[in-house]
Scaffold this active site. Structure first.
Site, PDB file in Angstrom:
ATOM      1  NE  ARG A   1     -10.676   0.071  -0.460  1.00  0.00           N
ATOM      2  CZ  ARG A   1      -9.486  -0.375  -0.841  1.00  0.00           C
ATOM      3  NH1 ARG A   1      -9.384  -1.341  -1.724  1.00  0.00           N
ATOM      4  NH2 ARG A   1      -8.388   0.163  -0.358  1.00  0.00           N
TER       5      ARG A   1
ATOM      6  CG  ASN B   1      -3.313  -4.057  -6.205  1.00  0.00           C
ATOM      7  OD1 ASN B   1      -2.941  -4.200  -7.354  1.00  0.00           O
ATOM      8  ND2 ASN B   1      -3.641  -2.881  -5.704  1.00  0.00           N
ATOM      9  CG  ASP B   2      -5.603  -7.446  -1.311  1.00  0.00           C
ATOM     10  OD1 ASP B   2      -4.526  -7.782  -0.808  1.00  0.00           O
ATOM     11  OD2 ASP B   2      -6.217  -6.417  -0.986  1.00  0.00           O
TER      12      ASP B   2
ATOM     13  CD  GLU C   1      -9.945  -6.496  -2.136  1.00  0.00           C
ATOM     14  OE1 GLU C   1      -8.892  -6.029  -2.602  1.00  0.00           O
ATOM     15  OE2 GLU C   1     -10.615  -5.914  -1.284  1.00  0.00           O
TER      16      GLU C   1
ATOM     17  NE  ARG D   1      -5.921   1.594  -2.459  1.00  0.00           N
ATOM     18  CZ  ARG D   1      -5.394   1.576  -3.687  1.00  0.00           C
ATOM     19  NH1 ARG D   1      -5.132   2.697  -4.315  1.00  0.00           N
ATOM     20  NH2 ARG D   1      -5.137   0.422  -4.275  1.00  0.00           N
TER      21      ARG D   1
ATOM     22  NE  ARG E   1      -1.171  -5.312  -1.751  1.00  0.00           N
ATOM     23  CZ  ARG E   1      -2.327  -4.684  -1.912  1.00  0.00           C
ATOM     24  NH1 ARG E   1      -3.466  -5.329  -1.729  1.00  0.00           N
ATOM     25  NH2 ARG E   1      -2.375  -3.427  -2.257  1.00  0.00           N
TER      26      ARG E   1
ATOM     27  CG  HIS F   1      -2.074  -0.995   0.935  1.00  0.00           C
ATOM     28  ND1 HIS F   1      -2.042  -2.274   1.426  1.00  0.00           N
ATOM     29  CD2 HIS F   1      -3.199  -0.894   0.189  1.00  0.00           C
ATOM     30  CE1 HIS F   1      -3.124  -2.916   1.019  1.00  0.00           C
ATOM     31  NE2 HIS F   1      -3.833  -2.113   0.266  1.00  0.00           N
TER      32      HIS F   1
HETATM   33  C1  PEP Z   1      -6.653  -4.411  -4.641  1.00  0.00           C
HETATM   34  O1  PEP Z   1      -6.448  -5.240  -3.750  1.00  0.00           O
HETATM   35  O2  PEP Z   1      -6.445  -4.638  -5.846  1.00  0.00           O
HETATM   36  C2  PEP Z   1      -7.134  -3.064  -4.306  1.00  0.00           C
HETATM   37  C3  PEP Z   1      -7.467  -2.198  -5.233  1.00  0.00           C
HETATM   38  O3  PEP Z   1      -7.164  -2.737  -2.991  1.00  0.00           O
HETATM   39  P1  PEP Z   1      -5.868  -2.320  -2.154  1.00  0.00           P
HETATM   40  O4  PEP Z   1      -4.704  -2.240  -3.087  1.00  0.00           O
HETATM   41  O5  PEP Z   1      -6.170  -1.031  -1.487  1.00  0.00           O
HETATM   42  O6  PEP Z   1      -5.767  -3.464  -1.188  1.00  0.00           O
HETATM   43 MG    MG Z   2      -7.235  -4.857  -1.776  1.00  0.00          MG
END
Ligand code: PEP
Ligand code: MG
Length: 797
Positions: free
Chosen positions: A532, A654-655, A631, A496, A665, A389
């Protein structure tokens, strides 16, 4: 090589060899073996440019005499290989000996060969080598063959370049000086030459995390001190201890005033309001007198602080209302601040010099809430990966960043001059003048390209055959809105909200949240804003939130799970979002849903929030769309069930990548395994899109993949209707979408879903970028060519 699938498999295999590359000679050896075999050629060789960039030497071959390796050397322009290097263009001939540029090199035993195809390896427009195939019998190379070899060349070029740079860095100072002198005297002027010539004293290679270049002095950001464990020696004189403690309280109060004013200026009053509460606590007579009593009793200021903090904590824990219960974190935060003063440490509001290059152990989201980000020119973190993040915030704020830069803390020191190249992931320490000026020129060129693309922001993101793709932005700070406008984002695909919570080390009251959301919704109207709900936990922890330490925080009480465990906070946030929805352009997005039960309970809390607002007479959108983030693999697998009970999907790749591939990650040690283009991830995306379509629900991607040039053709082909990514990536993504044909992209996507590895998908996407003419694009072509070598999404940034 007639069938297109054979071509893709060859490219995938080359990409695979390249992504596993540890040793250049071994890599090239494997590539020439593979290409000769698959192209059914008698010879495949690679010639690399010498450091003078005027000669080529045979570096690997299959089919020519092995003794010729390292011996056969030719000038640019000499022979057919030299011609390909000089013109930076492929050369194909049926009858090589009859070609006017043909030259015979006896060491190779080459007279037996008749037809030849040569493709240059190009980086930044400069030839750094040539790959050649030759046949004994006459053969006509068609345009598809030329294209194929050229794509192979493009896949291996960055590896060659990096190996040459690293070899240079690893070579002795004497060698470096000699090479630099040679280059200077040769008068060669090109990007690659300058990079090779102007060798730095030391370069540290990390992971390319946030694009852009910065040149400036290094600033060390210490990890915060663990105040619970710190050694403390109270004064033997009780009155002195009493005075020290009161002095620390006063110091903390002054500091809070400063922080509040500065943060308020930068991020808006919502981000600074929490400090009013903290100031109030420090000015509260009850709090101060409790401290005074405790220090008189114990003769130890630190112990007094700990005891008072513990007493307050117990008191807050006993409060029933979760919102007020959570306010206990404010007292904890305040006592930590006083402790820091008492110990003579200041670890908030760190004074940064303008243009500083921040070097730290880990890049944390909280850094962005606590530091004066506008002064930071670049960030380098010893650990971590490109999708943590902290990395995402760096990209959102357009701060160049390199993560996983092993050894940077030991190799650098505060005040030292450095260049950070966020695109290649290299940090140069003590750069000399030629390197500095080359980077300054590159910086200028990049700014011009961005300016040029921004000027075209009004054009729609539409494929050649007319399919619209909405390009929206991921945002975390009010300051980001400026970037949305500048780069032509068509709304906010992901807001976010946790940065607000991180800035305040807790969720602010409903009214303050509402003001922030309202400002964003109003600024973007009539465009849509997707807010979100809180996605805390995992690596987005708030030390003072009272969250228990977990062995596996990424699999723990994070995100929607945390919200559902603190329904008071969740409901207050939903009320704030609803109150900002009066203009009907706001949507709610629920993160990390993994079951229908979570979705249903969330709907109930939304309904409760609506009832409360209706009772209070507030205006809000009664039909506010509520979406689910996909996710977690389990959610993708039950997407059909989820689709029936929500309004839209947003795929958080991402998740989704982290959980599908079991790759943390934020861990640089496994960053090479993290690849959203893995067919496993793509299949889950495909399943989600199909489920959404069947239920007539909209579906977008809001992970970093949405800004990854290699992923864009595949996502469009999978039927994604909206890509929400870093605002600054919108212009580049738009150029890619505009160069695509949706039907061709669909074909690619089908192939990608059947692929056996991420490398194969890279090859499919690479071919598409190439065939769409994007590699010749005047603004982004050179950059895209560099990106294509990346085994992870990071390369795209
Ligand atoms: C993700 O997980 O792709 C996402 C957009 O949320 P974040 O990166 O804030 O976990
Ligand atoms: Mg995420």
């Amino acid at each position: 090589m007639d069938r297109p699938t054979d071509r893709v498999t060859l490219l995938a295999d080359v990409a695979g060899i390249v992504s596993r590359s540890h040793d250049l000679d071994e890599t090239l050896g494997n590539v020439v073996d593979l290409v000769a075999k698959r192209l059914d050629a008698d010879v495949c060789s690679v010639y690399l440019t010498d450091t003078d960039l005027r000669h080529l030497t045979l570096r690997a071959t299959r089919g020519l005499a092995r003794e010729a390796i390292g011996r056969v050397r030719m000038a640019f322009g000499e022979g057919l290989v030299g011609l390909a290097a000089k013109t930076a263009a492929p050369v194909a001939t049926e009858d090589a000996p009859a070609h006017p540029a043909y030259r015979y090199f006896p060491e190779t035993g080459e007279e037996r060969f008749k037809s030849l195809l040569a493709a240059p390896l190009i980086v930044s427009g400069v030839s750094i080598g040539v790959i050649v195939v030759q046949t004994v019998t006459t053969r006509r190379f068609d345009p598809a063959d030329v294209d194929l070899l050229q794509t192979c060349a493009q896949l291996i070029a960055p590896v060659v370049m990096n190996a040459q740079l690293l070899a240079l860095v690893a070579s002795t100072q004497e060698d470096q000086s000699r090479i630099a002198a040679e280059l200077a005297s040769s008068g060669v002027r090109s990007a690659a030459a300058a990079r090779l010539a102007a060798r730095p004293n030391l370069a540290v290679k990390g992971i390319a995390t946030s694009r852009g270049v910065a040149i400036g002095p290094i600033y060390f950001l210490e990890d915060p001190l663990d105040l619970e464990r710190v050694e403390y020696e109270p004064s033997p004189e009780p009155d002195q201890e009493h005075r020290d403690l009161l002095g620390a309280v006063e110091g903390a109060r002054r500091e809070l005033h400063e922080v509040r004013d500065q943060l308020g200026e930068r991020f808006g009053p919502e981000f600074s309001a929490v400090f009013n509460t903290h100031i109030q606590i420090l000015e509260d007579k009850g709090f101060v007198s409790k401290l005074e009593v405790a220090v008189r009793q114990t003769g130890d200021g630190l112990r007094a602080l700990r005891e008072v903090a513990a007493a307050y904590r117990r008191m807050f824990e006993g409060i029933e209302d979760p919102f007020f219960r959570d306010r206990g974190i404010d007292v904890e935060d305040v006592t930590r601040r006083v402790m820091a003063q008492l110990l003579g440490v200041r670890h908030r509001n760190i004074p940064l010099s303008e243009g500083a290059i921040l070097v730290t152990s880990h890049l944390m989201p909280a850094h962005f809430a606590l530091l004066e980000t506008e002064k930071i020119a670049a960030i380098v973190a010893e650990h971590g990966g490109p999708t943590s993040h902290g990395a995402i915030f760096a990209r959102a704020l357009e701060i160049p960043a390199v993560t996983g830069a092993k050894g940077i803390l030991a190799a650098s020191h505060p005040g030292q001059a450095a260049i950070v190249d966020g695109g290649s992931g290299v940090v140069y320490l003590d750069p000399d003048e030629p390197l500095r000026s080359e980077y300054q020129r590159a910086q200028h060129r990049y700014e011009l390209a961005v300016e040029h693309l921004d000027a075209l922001a009004g054009r729609p993101a539409e494929t050649r055959d007319g399919r619209r793709v909405a390009l929206t932005a991921n945002v975390g700070l009010i300051a980001d809105l400026r970037l949305c406008e500048r780069h032509g984002a068509e709304g906010i695909g992901l807001f976010r909200t946790e940065l607000l919570a991180l800035a305040q080390r807790g969720m602010p009251p409903e009214d303050e949240q509402e003001q922030l959301y309202e400002r964003i919704a109003t600024a973007m109207a009539p465009q849509r804003v997707t807010i979100r709900t809180l996605d805390l936990g995992g690596d987005k922890a708030i030390p003072t939130l009272g969250l228990e330490k977990e062995d596996n925080p990424q699999l723990g009480l994070r995100s929607i799970r945390l919200s559902l465990a603190h329904e008071g906070v969740f409901r207050a946030q939903l009320r704030a979002i609803l109150r900002a929805s009066a203009a009907r352009n706001v949507r709610v997005l629920l993160p990390m849903i993994s079951s229908l039960a979570e979705l249903r309970r969330s709907h109930e809390v939304v309904a409760e929030a609506k009832q409360e607002l209706a009772r209070r007479g507030h205006d809000f959108d009664p039909d506010i769309p509520v979406g689910v983030m996909i996710e977690v693999p389990g959610a993708a697998l039950i997407a059909d069930a989820l689709a029936r009970e929500c309004d839209f999907f947003s795929i958080g790749t991402n998740d989704l990548t982290q959980y599908t591939l079991a790759v943390d990650r934020g861990n640089e040690r496994v960053a090479h395994l993290y690849d959203p283009l893995h067919p496993g991830v793509l299949r889950l995306i495909d399943r989600t899109v199909r489920a959404a379509r069947r239920a007539r629900r909209a579906v977008s991607v809001c992970g970093e993949m949405a800004s990854n040039p290699l992923a864009v053709p595949i996502l469009v082909g999978l039927g994604i209707e909206e890509l929400s990514g870093t605002a600054s990536a919108v212009p580049v993504v738009k150029e890619i979408v505009r160069a695509l044909d949706a039907q061709e992209a669909e074909k690619d996507a089908r192939e990608a879903l059947e692929a056996g590895s991420a490398a194969e998908v890279h090859a499919i996407a690479t071919r598409r970028l190439r065939e769409s003419g994007l590699l010749e694009h005047p603004d982004i072509g050179g950059w895209l060519a560099g990106v294509m070598n990346g085994a992870d999404g990071a390369a795209a940034r």
